[in-house]
Design an enzyme around this catalytic site. Sequence first.
Site, PDB file in Angstrom:
ATOM      1  N   SER A  23       1.177  -1.365  -0.282  1.00 37.35           N
ATOM      2  CA  SER A  23       0.136  -0.228   0.096  1.00 37.35           C
ATOM      3  C   SER A  23       0.939   1.173   0.258  1.00 37.35           C
ATOM      4  O   SER A  23       0.265   2.380   0.526  1.00 37.35           O
ATOM      5  CB  SER A  23      -1.096   0.104   1.447  1.00 37.35           C
ATOM      6  OG  SER A  23      -2.077  -0.714   0.991  1.00 37.35           O
ATOM      7  N   THR A  28       0.258   2.117  -8.099  1.00 33.72           N
ATOM      8  CA  THR A  28      -0.146   3.876  -8.962  1.00 33.72           C
ATOM      9  C   THR A  28       0.814   4.043  -9.175  1.00 33.72           C
ATOM     10  O   THR A  28       0.343   4.612 -10.802  1.00 33.72           O
ATOM     11  CB  THR A  28      -1.078   3.988  -7.445  1.00 33.72           C
ATOM     12  OG1 THR A  28      -2.087   3.536  -6.740  1.00 33.72           O
ATOM     13  CG2 THR A  28      -1.502   5.320  -8.071  1.00 33.72           C
ATOM     14  N   ASP A  46       3.142  -9.360  -8.390  1.00 36.29           N
ATOM     15  CA  ASP A  46       2.536  -9.648  -7.675  1.00 36.29           C
ATOM     16  C   ASP A  46       1.385 -11.119  -8.747  1.00 36.29           C
ATOM     17  O   ASP A  46       0.925 -12.064  -8.447  1.00 36.29           O
ATOM     18  CB  ASP A  46       0.784  -9.320  -7.432  1.00 36.29           C
ATOM     19  CG  ASP A  46       1.933  -8.813  -6.065  1.00 36.29           C
ATOM     20  OD1 ASP A  46       2.191  -9.037  -5.432  1.00 36.29           O
ATOM     21  OD2 ASP A  46       0.886  -7.388  -5.629  1.00 36.29           O
ATOM     22  N   ASP A  67       3.536 -12.848   2.587  1.00 40.74           N
ATOM     23  CA  ASP A  67       4.621 -11.527   2.431  1.00 40.74           C
ATOM     24  C   ASP A  67       5.655 -12.142   3.023  1.00 40.74           C
ATOM     25  O   ASP A  67       7.214 -11.429   2.755  1.00 40.74           O
ATOM     26  CB  ASP A  67       4.192 -10.703   3.809  1.00 40.74           C
ATOM     27  CG  ASP A  67       3.037 -10.011   2.515  1.00 40.74           C
ATOM     28  OD1 ASP A  67       2.123 -10.157   2.261  1.00 40.74           O
ATOM     29  OD2 ASP A  67       3.420  -8.667   2.807  1.00 40.74           O
ATOM     30  N   ARG A 169      -8.319  -1.717   1.312  1.00 35.53           N
ATOM     31  CA  ARG A 169      -8.476  -2.543   0.485  1.00 35.53           C
ATOM     32  C   ARG A 169      -9.720  -3.181   1.005  1.00 35.53           C
ATOM     33  O   ARG A 169      -9.563  -4.237   2.023  1.00 35.53           O
ATOM     34  CB  ARG A 169      -7.531  -2.935   0.604  1.00 35.53           C
ATOM     35  CG  ARG A 169      -6.286  -1.329  -0.139  1.00 35.53           C
ATOM     36  CD  ARG A 169      -4.725  -2.081  -0.258  1.00 35.53           C
ATOM     37  NE  ARG A 169      -4.243  -2.628  -1.939  1.00 35.53           N
ATOM     38  CZ  ARG A 169      -3.826  -2.504  -2.206  1.00 35.53           C
ATOM     39  NH1 ARG A 169      -2.928  -2.235  -2.215  1.00 35.53           N
ATOM     40  NH2 ARG A 169      -3.697  -2.684  -3.564  1.00 35.53           N
TER      41      ARG A 169
HETATM   42  N1  ATP Z   1       0.760   9.637  -2.136  1.00 34.90           N
HETATM   43  C1  ATP Z   1      -0.112   8.682  -2.153  1.00 34.90           C
HETATM   44  N2  ATP Z   1      -1.322   9.664  -1.698  1.00 34.90           N
HETATM   45  C2  ATP Z   1      -2.413   9.018  -1.481  1.00 34.90           C
HETATM   46  N3  ATP Z   1      -3.136   8.126  -0.866  1.00 34.90           N
HETATM   47  C3  ATP Z   1      -1.979   7.219  -2.566  1.00 34.90           C
HETATM   48  C4  ATP Z   1      -0.897   7.532  -2.277  1.00 34.90           C
HETATM   49  N4  ATP Z   1      -0.230   6.257  -2.562  1.00 34.90           N
HETATM   50  C5  ATP Z   1      -1.141   5.603  -3.263  1.00 34.90           C
HETATM   51  N5  ATP Z   1      -2.313   5.533  -2.579  1.00 34.90           N
HETATM   52  C6  ATP Z   1      -3.590   4.770  -2.109  1.00 34.90           C
HETATM   53  O1  ATP Z   1      -3.365   3.694  -1.876  1.00 34.90           O
HETATM   54  C7  ATP Z   1      -3.913   2.603  -2.097  1.00 34.90           C
HETATM   55  C8  ATP Z   1      -2.433   1.851  -2.233  1.00 34.90           C
HETATM   56  O2  ATP Z   1      -1.862   2.085  -3.773  1.00 34.90           O
HETATM   57  P1  ATP Z   1      -1.282   0.275  -4.159  1.00 34.90           P
HETATM   58  O3  ATP Z   1      -2.106  -0.599  -5.354  1.00 34.90           O
HETATM   59  O4  ATP Z   1      -0.602   1.718  -5.540  1.00 34.90           O
HETATM   60  O5  ATP Z   1       0.034   0.733  -3.461  1.00 34.90           O
HETATM   61  P2  ATP Z   1       0.891  -1.077  -4.022  1.00 34.90           P
HETATM   62  O6  ATP Z   1       2.097  -0.873  -2.940  1.00 34.90           O
HETATM   63  O7  ATP Z   1       0.984  -1.653  -4.943  1.00 34.90           O
HETATM   64  O8  ATP Z   1      -0.009  -2.208  -2.699  1.00 34.90           O
HETATM   65  P3  ATP Z   1       0.395  -3.449  -2.733  1.00 34.90           P
HETATM   66  O9  ATP Z   1       1.665  -4.341  -3.095  1.00 34.90           O
HETATM   67  O10 ATP Z   1      -0.310  -4.070  -1.692  1.00 34.90           O
HETATM   68  O11 ATP Z   1       0.005  -4.035  -3.754  1.00 34.90           O
HETATM   69  C9  ATP Z   1      -4.410   3.173  -3.389  1.00 34.90           C
HETATM   70  O12 ATP Z   1      -6.107   3.256  -2.506  1.00 34.90           O
HETATM   71  C10 ATP Z   1      -3.650   4.695  -3.802  1.00 34.90           C
HETATM   72  O13 ATP Z   1      -4.833   5.185  -3.812  1.00 34.90           O
HETATM   73 MG    MG Z   2       0.259  -3.292  -5.462  1.00 37.78          MG
END
Ligand code: ATP
Ligand code: MG
Length: 247
Positions: A23, A28, A46, A67, A169
């Site tokens: 997260s 993103t 993933d 993890d 999530r």
């Molecule tokens: N800098 C940020 N500010 C606000 N919200 C964010 C930011 N970065 C990510 N998010 C939000 O946090 C959530 C998780 O983001 P994302 O899916 O990109 O994370 P991830 O690192 O890929 O997580 P995972 O490893 O679990 O796949 C999403 O809802 C995204 O919109």
């Molecule tokens: Mg991710």
Amino acid sequence: MTIPSNIESEEKVVLVGISGPSSSGKTTVSRLLTGIFPGSILIHEDDYYKDDKDIPMDEALGEQNWDCPEALDITLLSQHLKSLKHPNADPQPKLPSIQPESPSSVADPALIKQLKQKVHNAVGHENLRLVFLDGFLLYHEGSPLVEVLDVKLFLQVTFPLLKQRRESREGYQTKDSFWVDPPGYFEKLVWPNYVQQHQHMFDKGDVENGRCVASETLGIDVFSIKNEGTGIEEVLKWAVQQILESI
Ligand SMILES: Nc1ncnc2c1ncn2[C@@H]1O[C@H](COP(=O)(O)OP(=O)(O)OP(=O)(O)O)[C@@H](O)[C@H]1O
Ligand SMILES: [Mg+2]
């Protein structure tokens, strides 16, 4: 940094890792970057999870451990990345993606346009193919990916912010099913695994607030997010700048 080139077309392949805890915003920002660098491709770590039945158990918690490195086929991922470096490589040697779509409007279109222009001005004349690798487990000790990646970016985010995001999530699409965190899964399993796998990167092992000591040794660049005020656009601007400075 030496970037192998495709001799026939003089195409340079640059492998860019985007890592950080669950997260932290990896998926993103990786998707946004793929839209900004023309011709780039995106690989999600993933998609290299093993079949659900082969995910190890955390015996203390009595739950599957999604993890740990053993939950993933990192060897296959590493082979795919290496093959992208070879002349005449299959342009997309990767597994079909099972990652759900992101909402399209996560960044201001004016910023995206500005960053595309910046990229065009800096490297538009070069025959580059960027490959983005989005993964939570790229730089752990013994990872074969550290040697393979040309640019290594990392998002450092504090525990409360990650916990809040993870708990909002719905869950994760897996190879065979849909995983929903049982209560306490983030603090009892996700976070301790993350700390164990990443403390070598930070001063005094402080993964939340410690300075990155792996910049020199492993060539990892870290962006630190301490509160909700640092939005995805800040992360994106930093990532584009780091990539342009590296290539
Ligand atoms: N800098 C940020 N500010 C606000 N919200 C964010 C930011 N970065 C990510 N998010 C939000 O946090 C959530 C998780 O983001 P994302 O899916 O990109 O994370 P991830 O690192 O890929 O997580 P995972 O490893 O679990 O796949 C999403 O809802 C995204 O919109
Ligand atoms: Mg991710």
